[in-house]
Design a protein around this motif. Sequence first.
Motif, mmCIF file in Angstrom:
data_model
loop_
_atom_site.group_PDB
_atom_site.id
_atom_site.type_symbol
_atom_site.label_atom_id
_atom_site.label_comp_id
_atom_site.label_asym_id
_atom_site.label_seq_id
_atom_site.Cartn_x
_atom_site.Cartn_y
_atom_site.Cartn_z
ATOM 1 N N TRP A 167 0.852 -1.186 0.000
ATOM 2 C CA TRP A 167 0.000 0.000 0.000
ATOM 3 C C TRP A 167 0.895 1.246 0.000
ATOM 4 O O TRP A 167 1.884 1.298 0.715
ATOM 5 C CB TRP A 167 -0.885 0.025 1.241
ATOM 6 C CG TRP A 167 -1.904 -1.071 1.313
ATOM 7 C CD1 TRP A 167 -1.773 -2.277 1.937
ATOM 8 C CD2 TRP A 167 -3.218 -1.054 0.759
ATOM 9 N NE1 TRP A 167 -2.907 -3.013 1.803
ATOM 10 C CE2 TRP A 167 -3.827 -2.289 1.083
ATOM 11 C CE3 TRP A 167 -3.945 -0.120 0.024
ATOM 12 C CZ2 TRP A 167 -5.124 -2.613 0.700
ATOM 13 C CZ3 TRP A 167 -5.240 -0.442 -0.365
ATOM 14 C CH2 TRP A 167 -5.818 -1.666 -0.037
ATOM 15 N N MET A 168 0.531 2.242 -0.786
ATOM 16 C CA MET A 168 1.274 3.491 -0.815
ATOM 17 C C MET A 168 0.318 4.675 -0.840
ATOM 18 O O MET A 168 -0.781 4.583 -1.421
ATOM 19 C CB MET A 168 2.210 3.566 -2.021
ATOM 20 C CG MET A 168 3.442 2.688 -1.934
ATOM 21 S SD MET A 168 4.622 3.045 -3.269
ATOM 22 C CE MET A 168 5.985 1.971 -2.818
ATOM 23 N N ALA A 169 0.757 5.761 -0.229
ATOM 24 C CA ALA A 169 -0.023 6.999 -0.236
ATOM 25 C C ALA A 169 0.912 8.172 0.003
ATOM 26 O O ALA A 169 2.063 7.996 0.423
ATOM 27 C CB ALA A 169 -1.118 6.954 0.826
ATOM 28 N N SER A 170 0.418 9.352 -0.257
ATOM 29 C CA SER A 170 1.193 10.563 0.008
ATOM 30 C C SER A 170 1.361 10.750 1.519
ATOM 31 O O SER A 170 0.438 10.456 2.292
ATOM 32 C CB SER A 170 0.474 11.777 -0.580
ATOM 33 O OG SER A 170 1.036 12.976 -0.086
ATOM 34 N N PRO A 171 2.530 11.224 1.957
ATOM 35 C CA PRO A 171 2.700 11.537 3.387
ATOM 36 C C PRO A 171 1.670 12.550 3.885
ATOM 37 O O PRO A 171 1.404 12.618 5.084
ATOM 38 C CB PRO A 171 4.119 12.117 3.444
ATOM 39 C CG PRO A 171 4.810 11.548 2.264
ATOM 40 C CD PRO A 171 3.766 11.438 1.197
ATOM 41 N N LYS A 172 1.073 13.301 2.949
ATOM 42 C CA LYS A 172 0.026 14.244 3.337
ATOM 43 C C LYS A 172 -1.213 13.514 3.856
ATOM 44 O O LYS A 172 -1.968 14.056 4.668
ATOM 45 C CB LYS A 172 -0.355 15.124 2.146
ATOM 46 C CG LYS A 172 0.743 16.061 1.679
ATOM 47 C CD LYS A 172 0.297 16.934 0.516
ATOM 48 C CE LYS A 172 0.104 16.115 -0.750
ATOM 49 N NZ LYS A 172 -0.185 16.981 -1.922
#
Length: 301
Positions: A167-172
């Motif tokens: 899973w990946m996402a923006s640190p925001k």
Amino acid sequence: MFTLKQMEALYWVATLGSFEAAASYLNVTQSTISKRIGELESRFSVPLFDRSARQSVLTSKGGDIRDIAEQMLRLNDRLVLTARASVAPPLRFRLGVTDLVALSWLPELLATIIDRYPDISLEPEIDLTAGLMERLTDRKIDFVICPRITQHPQFINMRLGEIELVWMASPKLCGDDQVLKNDELLRFPLLIQSTGSILRPILHDVIDNPKLPFAKTISCNNMAALAELAAFGLGITILPKAFFSKYVSDGRLRIVRTAIDLPKLEYFITYRNDYNGAFFEEIAELCRALCDFTGRTASAG
């Protein structure tokens, strides 16, 4: 006297289903194919093709000649290979890969092939797995690198390796290292590959799980574009860890830990075994030597 050109024309018209397709494959004009077939048919008292059908369908006699033509072409290939000090390459090589391969080690593979065979014409195609396998079956490409195999006896399959999905996402969106619970995960839009991607059936239990009702889903047919959408903060996505590690090191994406385990993605080489077999085998071994699913040479930039 019968010629190999005539046999080649009949074999590929019968195999590909039309004079036009055979001409395109052999890189000659359709009139040239028609002339060769006409010369061949003039030697027999019965037609070799049924002209009443929409496609170029062989008659019973034509089927017999096709079998002989295939044997002659195979023997000619053996003679060519025997006469050459190295494996004789085809005039052109139509290679199909997914975007993961294109984003990583495809340039090195093509450069190595050109170095070994400077006269070869390379025609790489980048597509989703379903499209690649369809084009391989239709003989529109010769060699495929993708996460699927076919059990048809006319194809050779070789395993390349497996890729870890995360899973990946923006640190925001996810700014800490905690493990997301399902209700926390579901508050994000899901960015996922569209139908036709091999990831869809592999991730069926995640994408189509009624216990995981994502509020919103955005589909895209390009994995690099998914990474960009996720980096922009539009949602959470599932990507190969090694191929997008540069996004993580640059701080554009963060690997998100969840309670949902993801399967690994296996990659294979698939090619036909009815022509250029020795050349394809050498390219397959070259792929196994050059491919890197660990991220040491992968780059998504």
